[in-house]
Write an enzyme that holds these catalytic residues in place. Structure first.
Site, PDB file in Angstrom:
ATOM      1  N   SER A 125     -27.363  -0.357 -11.895  1.00 14.91           N
ATOM      2  CA  SER A 125     -27.280  -0.789 -13.058  1.00 14.91           C
ATOM      3  C   SER A 125     -29.360  -1.028 -12.509  1.00 14.91           C
ATOM      4  O   SER A 125     -29.881  -1.680 -11.591  1.00 14.91           O
ATOM      5  CB  SER A 125     -26.721  -2.324 -12.926  1.00 14.91           C
ATOM      6  OG  SER A 125     -27.924  -3.700 -13.731  1.00 14.91           O
ATOM      7  N   TYR A 133     -24.960  -9.491  -7.590  1.00 17.86           N
ATOM      8  CA  TYR A 133     -25.431  -8.596  -7.843  1.00 17.86           C
ATOM      9  C   TYR A 133     -26.221  -7.650  -7.848  1.00 17.86           C
ATOM     10  O   TYR A 133     -25.915  -5.981  -7.706  1.00 17.86           O
ATOM     11  CB  TYR A 133     -24.092  -8.396  -9.490  1.00 17.86           C
ATOM     12  CG  TYR A 133     -24.243  -7.629 -10.260  1.00 17.86           C
ATOM     13  CD1 TYR A 133     -22.751  -6.728 -10.184  1.00 17.86           C
ATOM     14  CD2 TYR A 133     -25.066  -6.865 -11.175  1.00 17.86           C
ATOM     15  CE1 TYR A 133     -23.142  -5.221 -11.296  1.00 17.86           C
ATOM     16  CE2 TYR A 133     -24.548  -5.779 -12.154  1.00 17.86           C
ATOM     17  CZ  TYR A 133     -23.941  -5.813 -11.798  1.00 17.86           C
ATOM     18  OH  TYR A 133     -23.367  -4.329 -12.856  1.00 17.86           O
TER      19      TYR A 133
END
Length: 253
Positions: free
Chosen positions: A137, A147
Site C-alpha cells: 500500500s 497497517y
C-alpha cells in the site's frame, strides 16, 4: 501462463487478480476463508475462460491454514509460477484502543503469512523461475498505525528479495495502491462515501491490478499504480515525516 496462487481471492483486488489472470489463460489456485464465494468465482472463471481453477479454503491467521497453503505452494508436481500475497484486513487507526488479539492477527496476515508463503515459493521457484507479487500500500511510505508498519515491512522485504533472487529467475514486486474501490472498507463497517476520502483519491481495482501485473512482468521491485499516487510517494521522500504523518490521519482507515 504459469499457474497462479492468489490469497484473499474471494473479493476486492484478489478477485480482480483472478479475473485478469484467467483472461490471460492462467490456471489458478484461489485461497480465502469462504469456500462458498471461492466456488462461485471458480465456476464463473472456468466457464468464461476455460482455465483450471482450484479452490483452497484456508484462514491465514491460523497455523493450520497457512500450513495447507504452504503445502500447495511447495508442490513440485503441480508448481506455482506466480504467487500473489493479497489477503488482509483493516483495523481502526487507534492502536491503543484496538483489541491486542486483533492486532496480532492483523500482523500475522499482513507479515507472517506472506513471509512464510514467500519462503515456500522461493524454495520451489529458484532455478526454474517465477514471480511473487505482494499487495502492499502507499500507506507503507508514511506513518499510519500498524497497517502502515506492516506494509513498510512488505515493501522493504520485496525490494531486497527482488534484487537477491533475480539471479535465480525470480522477481518479487510490492504493488502499492492508494485508496481503491473494493469491499475492504465495507468489511470494516464503513459504507461507501463514509471513508473520509475525496473522490480524486480513489482508484479502480482493474487499473491497479493491470498496472501491478505489468510492473511485475518488467521485474520492478515496487509498483505504485497511477500518476497521482506516484506523486504522493515522491513527496514522502522530501517532506518531513511529521507532516506526512499528520496528512495520513485523513480518512478513517
Amino acid at each position: 501462463m504459469p499457474t497462479a496462487l492468489i490469497t484473499g481471492a474471494s473479493a476486492g483486488l484478489g478477485e480482480e487478480f483472478a479475473r485478469q489472470l484467467a483472461a490471460r489463460g492462467a490456471d489458478l489456485v484461489l485461497v480465502a476463508r469462504s469456500a462458498e464465494r471461492l466456488d462461485a468465482l471458480a465456476v464463473g472463471l472456468r466457464d468464461a475462460h476455460g482455465v483450471s481453477v482450484e479452490v483452497l479454503a484456508a484462514d491465514l491467521v491460523t497455523e493450520d491454514g497457512v500450513a495447507r497453503v504452504i503445502a500447495r505452494v511447495a508442490d513440485q508436481e503441480h508448481p506455482i509460477g506466480l504467487l500473489v500475497n493479497n489477503a488482509g484486513f483493516g483495523l481502526p487507526l487507534h492502536f491503543a484502543d484496538n483489541d491486542i488479539d486483533d492486532e496480532v492477527q492483523h500482523l500475522r496476515i499482513h507479515v507472517e503469512a506472506p513471509m512464510r508463503l514467500m519462503h515456500a515459493a522461493l524454495g520451489s521457484m529458484r532455478g526454474r523461475g517465477g514471480r511473487i507479487i505482494n499487495v502492499a500500500s502507499v500507506a507503507g511510505f508514511i506513518s499510519r498505525s500498524t497497517y502502515s508498519a506492516c506494509k513498510q515491512w512488505l515493501i522493504g522485504f520485496s525490494r531486497w528479495a527482488n534484487a537477491e533472487y533475480a539471479k535465480d529467475g525470480v522477481s518479487v514486486t510490492a504493488v502499492c495502491p492508494g485508496f481503491t474501490h473494493t469491499t475492504f472498507h465495507e468489511r470494516m463497517g464503513l459504507a461507501p462515501g463514509r471513508e473520509g476520502i475525496p473522490a480524486i483519491g480513489w482508484l479502480n481495482a482493474p487499473d491497479v491490478v493491470r498496472e501491478g501485473l505489468r510492473d511485475a512482468a518488467r521485474g520492478k521491485a515496487v509498483s505504485v499504480p497511477s500518476l497521482r499516487y506516484k506523486a504522493v510517494v515522491a513527496l514522502t521522500k522530501v517532506l518531513p515525516s511529521s507532516l506526512t504523518a499528520r496528512a495520513a490521519q485523513r480518512g478513517r482507515v
